[in-house]
Design a protein around this motif. Structure first.
Motif, short mmCIF file in Angstrom:
data_model
loop_
_atom_site.label_atom_id
_atom_site.label_comp_id
_atom_site.label_asym_id
_atom_site.label_seq_id
_atom_site.Cartn_x
_atom_site.Cartn_y
_atom_site.Cartn_z
N UNK A 271 0.83 -1.21 0.00
CA UNK A 271 0.00 0.00 0.00
C UNK A 271 0.86 1.26 0.00
N UNK A 272 1.92 1.25 0.84
CA UNK A 272 2.77 2.43 0.91
C UNK A 272 3.56 2.63 -0.38
N UNK A 273 3.98 1.52 -1.01
CA UNK A 273 4.67 1.63 -2.29
C UNK A 273 3.75 2.24 -3.34
N UNK A 274 2.48 1.81 -3.33
CA UNK A 274 1.51 2.36 -4.26
C UNK A 274 1.24 3.83 -3.98
N UNK A 275 1.18 4.18 -2.69
CA UNK A 275 1.00 5.59 -2.32
C UNK A 275 2.19 6.43 -2.78
N UNK A 276 3.39 5.85 -2.67
CA UNK A 276 4.58 6.56 -3.11
C UNK A 276 4.53 6.80 -4.61
N UNK A 277 4.08 5.82 -5.36
CA UNK A 277 3.90 5.99 -6.81
C UNK A 277 2.94 7.14 -7.07
N UNK A 278 1.82 7.15 -6.35
CA UNK A 278 0.83 8.22 -6.54
C UNK A 278 1.45 9.59 -6.25
N UNK A 279 2.25 9.66 -5.19
CA UNK A 279 2.86 10.93 -4.82
C UNK A 279 3.82 11.41 -5.90
N UNK A 280 4.65 10.50 -6.41
CA UNK A 280 5.61 10.88 -7.46
C UNK A 280 4.87 11.29 -8.73
#
Length: 460
Positions: free
Chosen positions: A154-163
């Motif tokens: 989930x956090x990796x996906x959130x990081x993708x969204x942020x970038x």
């Protein structure tokens, strides 16, 4: 001091020379970086079609004299031997065919303001960092059933969204190494480079999620190796073989984790493979290495070069880019290397640079349309004295403003000086606190975003 650069007609160029300057701005050519070794006939033809003369670095590459002597004695190398860099560049490029990458431009056009994204990114950065630490900690104690796979995903996906929303926000947080926990910070930085790269070539969001998680977890196998072996610089062949076992160890560890997607494990398995088969553990070649594995290999190499283990400060990004470019079509697929360089720019956020005015500054925000024209916080004047008040300079805006005056006939080109980056600097070249500059700039953008929000509510 001996001569280093020589002006040469393009008709006298040969393979193995290092081109350090052109007779025109680099931005007007298709070459992705400023300075490169001539590797093949196609590059010679391209230079001849664009330039009348170039400047070559006779220290880094083959000199005109060495080339002539070589033609007389029939030797395979320049007299007296060549530098390690030149020998590496002259090694045979890969002949195994590879499919060109499919690039989807403008896949992610909308970019949120840095001010709106930075606070969210800062909080997320710490959560992702902690998640990687938790995974490594659980693997180290072999309590596989407790690995926080879902939370990390989930956090990796959130990081993708942020970038995707604003690449600069996360790049700022990952560009500067703030701790000595190398494996954690290296994994996080590499993931950011991977997402920036994947975003640039238009990978689907699902692919970016898999790539991010795979790169975050690529070094989990090192938890099963002695720490002394991991940090040792000069390993024996036996020790190197033992070290390379971290990939297989990581794959087996992740196979035992519930909910771990096979394609994430594939990224871990293949991130150390190289195009010419010189990688490990399977010595795969060409397209036997999946695309996400190739990308993971490039970003791992790049981050290791700019922030090597044990270094007190990172090296200049241009040097890492130059080393990566030398290995195109040898260890790394050429079109991927070129696109990676275009994705991160020659001057990534956080880079210390010297301007053509003599001033020194820090790149604080990218211009994704004009990579050579980022926003720079000027911190040292032309006399190399610290400025009491830092000055934000938008190079793209400076160029547009001055070009408009020239186009309107109000001034001539000789009357104005367009400010440009002359070169990037090693982070320790001047007493500049890049972390403090980062924090000040991010805080100012947060305040601007808050003020804009309040103004909007006030008007409505």
């Amino acid at each position: 001091m001996g001569i280093k650069q020589v002006k040469l007609s393009v008709n006298e160029l040969t393979i193995g020379m290092y081109v350090s300057g052109l007779d025109r701005p680099w931005a007007q050519t298709p070459f992705p970086l400023q300075g490169f070794y001539i590797r093949d006939i196609d590059e010679l033809k391209k230079l001849k079609s664009l330039c009348s003369h170039v400047y070559i670095d006779v220290v880094k590459g083959r000199s005109p004299l060495a080339t002539k002597l070589r033609s007389y004695d029939g030797a395979t190398g320049a007299p007296g031997g060549k530098s390690e860099a030149t020998r590496r560049v002259d090694s045979a490029p890969v002949t195994v065919p590879v499919k060109p990458i499919k690039i989807q431009r403008n896949q992610y056009q909308e970019v949120k303001s840095l001010g709106r994204e930075v606070k969210r990114a800062r909080d997320l950065h710490q959560k992702v960092y902690s998640a990687v630490a938790d995974v490594l900690s659980q693997l180290d104690t072999e309590t596989f059933y407790d690995i926080p796979v879902a939370e990390t995903r989930r956090l990796a996906s959130d990081m993708v969204d942020s970038v995707l929303r604003n690449p600069d926000a996360f790049t700022w947080l990952s560009r500067v190494q703030e701790t000595d926990e190398y494996t954690y910070s290296h994994a996080l930085r590499s993931s950011v480079w991977a997402i920036l790269f994947g975003r640039h070539i238009g990978l689907a969001k699902r692919e970016l999620d898999i790539l991010a998680m795979g790169v975050l977890l690529k070094d989990v196998g090192k938890t099963k190796l002695p720490h002394e072996l991991i940090i040792k610089a000069d390993r024996t062949p036996e020790e190197q073989k033992q070290y390379e076992g971290f990939v297989a160890l990581g794959v087996e560890l992740l196979k035992g984790a519930d909910g771990m997607e096979p394609r994430v494990i594939s990224v871990v398995r293949t991130h150390c493979e190289r195009l010419n088969g010189s990688g490990f553990p399977q010595h795969l070649m060409g397209d036997k290495i999946p695309l996400l594995g190739k990308i993971a290999g490039i970003v791992t190499f790049y981050d290791t070069v700019i922030t090597p283990r044990g270094a007190t400060v990172p090296i200049a990004p241009s040097k890492a880019v130059a080393r990566l470019y030398e290995l195109r079509n040898i260890q790394f697929q050429e079109d991927l290397v070129v696109e990676f360089i275009r994705a991160i720019g020659l001057y990534p956020t956080g880079t210390l640079v010297e301007l053509n005015t003599g001033e020194v500054g820090v790149v604080v925000e990218q211009n994704f349309e004009r990579r050579l024209k980022p926003k720079v916080m000027v911190v040292i004047d032309a006399l190399k004295q610290p400025l009491k008040t830092h000055r934000l300079l938008d190079l793209a805006d400076d160029d547009r403003t001055k070009q408009a005056l020239i186009d309107a006939g109000k001034v001539s080109l000789a009357d104005v000086q367009k400010v440009e980056i002359a070169r990037d600097l090693e982070p320790g070249s001047y007493d500049v606190d890049i972390i403090a500059i980062r924090d000040d700039y991010l805080l100012s953008t947060e305040k601007k975003g808050l003020r804009a929000l309040l103004d909007r509510f006030t008007r409505s």
